[in-house]
Each structure stands twice: as C-alpha cells, then as structure tokens.
Design an enzyme around this catalytic site. Structure first.
Site, PDB file in Angstrom:
ATOM      1  CG  ASP A  99      64.349  -2.569  19.567  1.00 37.40           C
ATOM      2  OD1 ASP A  99      64.540  -3.669  20.423  1.00 37.40           O
ATOM      3  OD2 ASP A  99      63.700  -1.518  20.041  1.00 37.40           O
ATOM      4  CG  ASP A 273      58.803   0.047  14.348  1.00 38.55           C
ATOM      5  OD1 ASP A 273      58.831   0.499  15.659  1.00 38.55           O
ATOM      6  OD2 ASP A 273      59.820   0.375  13.550  1.00 38.55           O
ATOM      7  CB  CYS A 311      36.322   2.393  10.302  1.00 38.14           C
ATOM      8  SG  CYS A 311      37.483   0.982  10.904  1.00 38.14           S
ATOM      9  CB  CYS A 313      37.501  -1.820  13.061  1.00 36.93           C
ATOM     10  SG  CYS A 313      37.126  -0.598  14.366  1.00 36.93           S
ATOM     11  CB  CYS A 316      33.797   1.495  13.533  1.00 33.14           C
ATOM     12  SG  CYS A 316      35.497   2.661  13.726  1.00 33.14           S
ATOM     13  CG  HIS A 342      39.574   2.959  15.425  1.00 29.00           C
ATOM     14  ND1 HIS A 342      38.690   2.743  14.254  1.00 29.00           N
ATOM     15  CD2 HIS A 342      40.162   4.114  15.072  1.00 29.00           C
ATOM     16  CE1 HIS A 342      38.908   3.859  13.383  1.00 29.00           C
ATOM     17  NE2 HIS A 342      39.513   4.726  13.847  1.00 29.00           N
TER      18      HIS A 342
END
Length: 376
Positions: A99, A273, A311, A313, A316, A342
C-alpha cells in the site's frame, strides 16, 4: 528491430459468470501468475502475523501485502533496499503488493496534517515529526520492491462533507499524477491508481475517469470498510463496475469478510486484502463452514471434534476444539498461530470456490448456499 515492451503485470479476463457477470481471470506478475478473484493475506511488517513463509504459502495463493508506512518507520526502506527489497529481507519468494501509506492519513487522523506537498505525521509511538509526499511514497515503495504498488492518496472519512470530499479527490488525483511521474521502475513494478470519493457517486465517477485517463496498469478502490454500512459500500461498487476498464485488475482495499468478498466479486472486484482473519484469530474467533465461532467458549472444553469438520487444512486434520480452547485459556502463543493459519486457509478455499462458481456460471447459487450456512 521490433521493440519489446515489458509490462510489470498483465490481467487476462477469461470468463464472466452468466448469472452474476462476476469476473474470472489471471493476474500475471513478475513473480507468478494468479487466478482471480484472489484474497491476499496482509503481512504488514514483512510478515503475516505468527506465520512462517512455508505456512504462508499453504494458506495463500502466493500474493501477499505489506505496509509501506510501517516498514518506512521500522526498519526503514533503505535497510530493506540493502536486502534487495522485501523479498530478500524476509525470504518470501512469492509476489508482493504494497500500500502507499495513504490509509495512515485516515487512521492516524489525530496526529497528522495534510498539505498540498504531502502529509505531516507524528510517529504513532514516539511522537517524532515525519513527512511523506507522493514522491516519498513511491520512492519508498521502489525500495521495498513489490510487484504491485499504490499511489499515495488521502482516505477521508466516509461521511465527510461533499465540499471536503471534492477537494480531497482533486488532491488525490494531483498526487496520483506526481507519483506516476516519480515512479522509477514501471517495467517491474505496477503502480495502481486509487479511486476515492466517499459515498458521492459523481465524485467516484470523476475520480475513476480521471485515473483511467492517466492509464495506470490497475485500479484500486479505497475509502471503503471505514465505518459505512454494507449497503453504502455496495452502492459505490455498483457505480464503479461499469466504469472500470475490463482489461485491467480491480482491487478493493482493506475488505475481506466472506460476505464482502462474495458481494464484491459480483460487483466486478478481482483482488481483496484484509487484516480481519488474523486479527479475529488472535482473539480466538474462527471462520468455519457453519459461521464464526469463539473457540474460547466453555462449550468447547470437552469437544473432541475438529475446528471445522468440512475443512481439510492441517489444523482441522490434527487438533480438537478442546485443545485449541486450552491454548487460548492458557495464553499459549500457539493458539493464535493455529487459528490464524485456519482462517487464512478458509479464505483461500472460499476464493477457489468462488472462482469455480464463476467458471460454472452459478455464483448466484453459490452465494445463496454459502450465506444460508455461514450467516444462519
């Protein structure tokens, strides 16, 4: 001999959803090509909070954001330049966006003064006097070395008077022109213009059209998610959807809740974002397929199920809600780390599902199904 023009980035529009007109495309950068819509994790100080680079790769699509203002103050852009930019400094080998420092004009409103030349700041910790001009912002971002950089702008409060907002937009356009002229590396760093204007549709339209005349390689929409209602945000996006060039990327700055991502995509946005997923995680709030949960709640004390049964991931697959709750109650650093991982993975997967829905021409149906579960 034919001259070859190297472009820092290139956006390729592949498909528009028949249900919603949402865009699926590919953003080509010097450090990778990325399917859009895309969510970019925020690495404010050259790190996504609590995560190591290999983990950031697992929870992102490879494009992350860093903050110009904070890196300018610490450790300083000249030190980062000595490392050949953020990539050499942090050893992140993916793509980067920075930014401009303009948001701090908004967030540090009690310790700054806006002039035509630039902005006088007070250091948010020490109180020391600072100054940033559009040229300074671009010079700093040139040193930071991101693939995509932002014009220096003012982000006024959304409810500013029309007169103030008009003056602000006109100044932002002058600053955009100055920044574009100061930009040293247009072939390796793509400079985006930022559309401001608050809730005023005529000012948003004027700002967008004037920036388009300057021919930036991409366009950001700023001044949203700063206290306005969702309806007001979506009205601004609706106004800009038909104005923004189809062949260039559109970036909605600082917006990243699941509903805003989906609604933004439907309104033509390609890039998002937000600090929200990691900030929530530090307070024990997890995004799941059935909505947000606070893992610190006592009901999870003996819960042997994963954080989100839908999930895949590694968090999890490995840990129970009971263990995660224990980490937060014991004030162990690992708790925020695991939930941050997560939450970012959740938004990466959401972005992928959105892209698939666009390609399958059923994003409207996807939105209805997702909202019925997440916001029940």
């Amino acid at each position: 001999m034919k001259m070859v023009i190297i472009m820092a980035i290139r956006y390729e529009l592949i498909h528009e959803c028949k249900q919603t007109k949402a865009r699926y495309g590919i953003l080509h950068t010097p450090h990778g090509s990325f399917e859009t819509p895309i969510f970019m994790p925020v690495g404010t100080k050259a790190t996504v909070k609590t995560l190591e680079n290999s983990e950031i790769k697992e929870v992102s699509d490879g494009l992350i954001l860093a903050n110009t203002y904070h890196l300018w103050l610490e450790p300083g852009d000249e030190i980062i330049k000595m490392h050949n930019g953020i990539r050499g400094f942090s050893k992140w080998d993916g793509a980067l966006l920075t930014d401009s420092g303009g948001f701090q004009v908004f967030s540090l409103s009690d310790i700054r003064k806006i002039k035509e030349e630039g902005v006088e700041f007070r250091h948010h910790k020490s109180g020391a006097k600072l100054f940033m001009s559009p040229e300074d912002s671009i010079r700093i971002q040139n040193n930071l070395g991101a693939d995509i950089i932002m014009s220096f702008d003012e982000c006024p409060p959304f409810n500013s008077t029309y007169e103030y907002m008009k003056d602000s937009v006109e100044r932002t356009l002058r600053w955009a022109k100055r920044g574009k002229e100061a930009h040293k590396f247009p072939n390796t760093q793509a400079l985006f213009g930022i559309v401001q204007g608050g809730p005023y549709k005529d000012l948003r339209k004027m700002c967008a059209e004037e920036l388009i005349k300057m021919d930036f390689p991409g366009y950001s929409i700023g001044g949203l998610s700063v206290g306005e209602s969702k309806t007001e945000m979506y009205e601004v996006l609706d106004e800009l959807k038909s104005i923004m060039p189809k062949n260039k990327p559109r970036y909605l700055m600082g917006v990243g809740t699941p509903d805003d991502i989906i609604e933004g995509v439907i309104r033509g946005i390609d890039m998002f974002d937000c600090v929200n997923p990691t900030r929530l995680a530090r307070h024990g709030s997890a995004m799941t397929s059935v909505g947000r949960i606070s893992i610190k709640n006592k009901i999870f004390e003996k819960d042997l199920t994963p954080l989100d049964e839908n999930c895949d991931c590694k968090i999890c697959k490995t840990y129970t809600k009971s263990y995660l709750r224990h980490l937060f109650k014991a004030e162990e650093y690992l708790g925020p780390r695991l939930v941050s991982y997560h939450n970012l993975y959740f938004l990466k997967k959401l972005s992928k599902n959105i892209r698939n829905a666009i390609k399958n021409d059923n994003l409207g149906d996807f939105k209805e199904d997702f909202f019925s579960k997440y916001y029940k």
